[in-house]
Design a protein around this motif. Structure first.
Motif, PDB file in Angstrom:
ATOM      1  N   ARG A 100       0.823  -1.217   0.000  1.00  0.00           N
ATOM      2  CA  ARG A 100       0.000   0.000   0.000  1.00  0.00           C
ATOM      3  C   ARG A 100       0.855   1.263   0.000  1.00  0.00           C
ATOM      4  O   ARG A 100       0.552   2.228  -0.717  1.00  0.00           O
ATOM      5  CB  ARG A 100      -0.907  -0.037   1.228  1.00  0.00           C
ATOM      6  CG  ARG A 100      -1.871   1.114   1.358  1.00  0.00           C
ATOM      7  CD  ARG A 100      -2.888   0.822   2.451  1.00  0.00           C
ATOM      8  NE  ARG A 100      -3.800   1.935   2.624  1.00  0.00           N
ATOM      9  CZ  ARG A 100      -3.681   2.871   3.560  1.00  0.00           C
ATOM     10  NH1 ARG A 100      -2.661   2.805   4.427  1.00  0.00           N
ATOM     11  NH2 ARG A 100      -4.554   3.854   3.651  1.00  0.00           N
ATOM     12  N   LYS A 104       0.966   4.339  -2.972  1.00  0.00           N
ATOM     13  CA  LYS A 104       0.740   5.770  -2.779  1.00  0.00           C
ATOM     14  C   LYS A 104       1.966   6.585  -3.200  1.00  0.00           C
ATOM     15  O   LYS A 104       1.834   7.634  -3.856  1.00  0.00           O
ATOM     16  CB  LYS A 104       0.415   6.048  -1.307  1.00  0.00           C
ATOM     17  CG  LYS A 104      -0.959   5.556  -0.862  1.00  0.00           C
ATOM     18  CD  LYS A 104      -1.189   5.872   0.593  1.00  0.00           C
ATOM     19  CE  LYS A 104      -2.605   5.503   1.029  1.00  0.00           C
ATOM     20  NZ  LYS A 104      -3.617   6.390   0.424  1.00  0.00           N
ATOM     21  N   ILE A 166      -2.057  10.940  -3.052  1.00  0.00           N
ATOM     22  CA  ILE A 166      -1.658  10.142  -1.893  1.00  0.00           C
ATOM     23  C   ILE A 166      -2.877   9.782  -1.038  1.00  0.00           C
ATOM     24  O   ILE A 166      -2.950   8.690  -0.463  1.00  0.00           O
ATOM     25  CB  ILE A 166      -0.608  10.899  -1.067  1.00  0.00           C
ATOM     26  CG1 ILE A 166       0.686  11.050  -1.878  1.00  0.00           C
ATOM     27  CG2 ILE A 166      -0.317  10.194   0.246  1.00  0.00           C
ATOM     28  CD1 ILE A 166       1.745  11.890  -1.214  1.00  0.00           C
ATOM     29  N   ARG A 169      -5.260   7.295  -3.764  1.00  0.00           N
ATOM     30  CA  ARG A 169      -4.709   6.087  -4.391  1.00  0.00           C
ATOM     31  C   ARG A 169      -4.455   5.039  -3.324  1.00  0.00           C
ATOM     32  O   ARG A 169      -3.869   5.294  -2.283  1.00  0.00           O
ATOM     33  CB  ARG A 169      -3.414   6.397  -5.148  1.00  0.00           C
ATOM     34  CG  ARG A 169      -2.878   5.199  -5.924  1.00  0.00           C
ATOM     35  CD  ARG A 169      -1.719   5.584  -6.810  1.00  0.00           C
ATOM     36  NE  ARG A 169      -2.131   6.324  -7.984  1.00  0.00           N
ATOM     37  CZ  ARG A 169      -2.584   5.778  -9.108  1.00  0.00           C
ATOM     38  NH1 ARG A 169      -2.719   4.462  -9.202  1.00  0.00           N
ATOM     39  NH2 ARG A 169      -2.916   6.529 -10.131  1.00  0.00           N
ATOM     40  N   ASP A 170      -4.892   3.817  -3.624  1.00  0.00           N
ATOM     41  CA  ASP A 170      -4.764   2.743  -2.650  1.00  0.00           C
ATOM     42  C   ASP A 170      -4.862   1.405  -3.370  1.00  0.00           C
ATOM     43  O   ASP A 170      -5.209   1.336  -4.558  1.00  0.00           O
ATOM     44  CB  ASP A 170      -5.855   2.842  -1.587  1.00  0.00           C
ATOM     45  CG  ASP A 170      -5.411   2.294  -0.243  1.00  0.00           C
ATOM     46  OD1 ASP A 170      -4.473   1.463  -0.238  1.00  0.00           O
ATOM     47  OD2 ASP A 170      -5.983   2.689   0.783  1.00  0.00           O
ATOM     48  N   CYS A 180      -3.620  -1.172  -7.921  1.00  0.00           N
ATOM     49  CA  CYS A 180      -3.269   0.126  -7.338  1.00  0.00           C
ATOM     50  C   CYS A 180      -4.083   1.184  -8.084  1.00  0.00           C
ATOM     51  O   CYS A 180      -3.729   1.584  -9.207  1.00  0.00           O
ATOM     52  CB  CYS A 180      -1.765   0.371  -7.485  1.00  0.00           C
ATOM     53  SG  CYS A 180      -1.203   1.950  -6.798  1.00  0.00           S
TER      54      CYS A 180
END
Length: 354
Positions: A100, A104, A166, A169-170, A180
């Motif tokens: 994760r 990011k 940031i 996005r995950d 992603c």
């Protein structure tokens, strides 16, 4: 399930695309795009690395223009560090294996470079405009201190643009694939960020860059006492045209599809074929945009006589230093050999006196 997760696709877009998809997407992206990314990384790292090396080693590096070029090269190098991760992402059929945090971070670097690179190119265009069209006025406003302040502001503003990336996005699980993706809390975020990319990341810089270079070209052609047939003028005008065209062709396709994507999300356009075309086309237009990071050193440095002279001078200096070191080593080795020879000559005399 492959071919569904381009770099900037959102979770909502994926669900919408899946609901209207009638045929499977093509499967060649997991081979072609990593190859393209590898080429971009190789050329970009070599080109921008040489730029940073020359500007850091050259005695004439402390100029306004070189300040912007150095920051542009550093921005491109920072971005290129993330491309290998995305190449693996595509080669693994859009399965993000780096966790994760890296999702990011790498996503943030993409957004950061999209703005920082374009902002520095815009700054360089405005600086050239001032230096050529208003040389007397530019002597008062063009100085290293201001250039460094402007460069800091560019880094700061580009950093601010990465905050939404940031945040949103995950990594998300889709069956046996960990993608992603961008997951917006409301449709307004997607529309707002898309339009910001189009306006702040392309349209406004393109207008400024084009205006600056058009005025520069007109000024050079109309300058009194200047021989219009000189090869130097012809070279300058060709370079001006190359800069504008390279910027346009690298980024226009991506921003066109981004704008169409916004219209689709707002339901101004509704067609499954269009949505599939956008989803398939964006990864390749992103590749084209990323290639600008590899092209920049050749446009702004390697085509310039001054930069080639600096690079040649540093190369000769390195070769001279290496030759001197070899010569020094050879001299010391020769001296050491003579001492050994002297000792050998003295040995019988010493033995005879004992």
């Amino acid at each position: 399930m492959t071919g569904l997760f381009p770099l900037n696709i959102s979770l909502e877009e994926y669900e919408l695309l899946s609901s209207c998809q009638k045929s499977p997407l093509v499967q060649h992206q997991n081979i072609l795009i990593p190859v393209i990314y590898s080429i971009i990384v190789a050329l970009g790292v070599i080109g921008n690395g040489l730029v940073v090396f020359v500007l850091c080693k050259s005695s004439s590096r402390k100029t306004v223009a070189n300040t912007y070029i150095l920051n542009l090269a550093l921005s491109d190098l920072l971005f290129l560090l993330s491309l290998p991760f995305w190449a693996v992402y595509y080669s693994f059929d859009y399965d993000w294996i780096f966790g994760r945090l890296m999702c990011k971070l790498c996503g943030g670097l993409l957004t950061f470079n999209l703005y920082a690179s374009i902002f520095f190119i815009t700054c360089m265009s405005m600086d050239r405009y001032m230096a050529i069209v208003h040389p007397l006025k530019s002597q008062r406003c063009r100085n290293l201190c201001r250039a460094r302040i402007v460069s800091f502001l560019v880094w700061f503003i580009a950093g601010l643009t990465t905050v939404p990336t940031i945040m949103f996005r995950d990594t998300h699980e889709f069956g046996n694939v960990t993608a992603c993706v961008m997951h917006f809390h409301s449709p307004g975020w997607f529309v707002g960020l898309g339009l910001m990319k189009n306006t702040l990341g392309f349209l406004l810089p393109f207008v400024i860059i084009t205006s600056c270079y058009c005025i520069i070209g007109k000024h050079l052609l109309m300058a009194p006492g200047l021989d219009k047939s000189t090869s130097n003028l012809d070279r300058v005008l060709k370079m001006v045209g190359a800069v504008v065209l390279a910027f346009f062709f690298c980024w226009f396709p991506f921003h066109t599809l981004t704008f169409l994507d916004v219209l689709v999300s707002l339901r101004f356009l509704e067609a499954c074929n269009l949505e599939q075309t956008i989803s398939l086309g964006i990864p390749f237009t992103i590749c084209l945009g990323f290639s600008n990071s590899a092209i920049n050193p050749f446009l702004y440095c390697f085509v310039g006589n001054h930069f080639r002279e600096q690079l040649g001078g540093l190369t000769q200096a390195c070769a001279s230093n290496l030759s001197q070191k070899r010569g020094s080593f050879s001299t010391r080795l020769s001296s050491f050999s003579r001492k050994l020879s002297d000792l050998k000559d003295l040995a019988p005399i010493e033995n005879g006196t004992v």
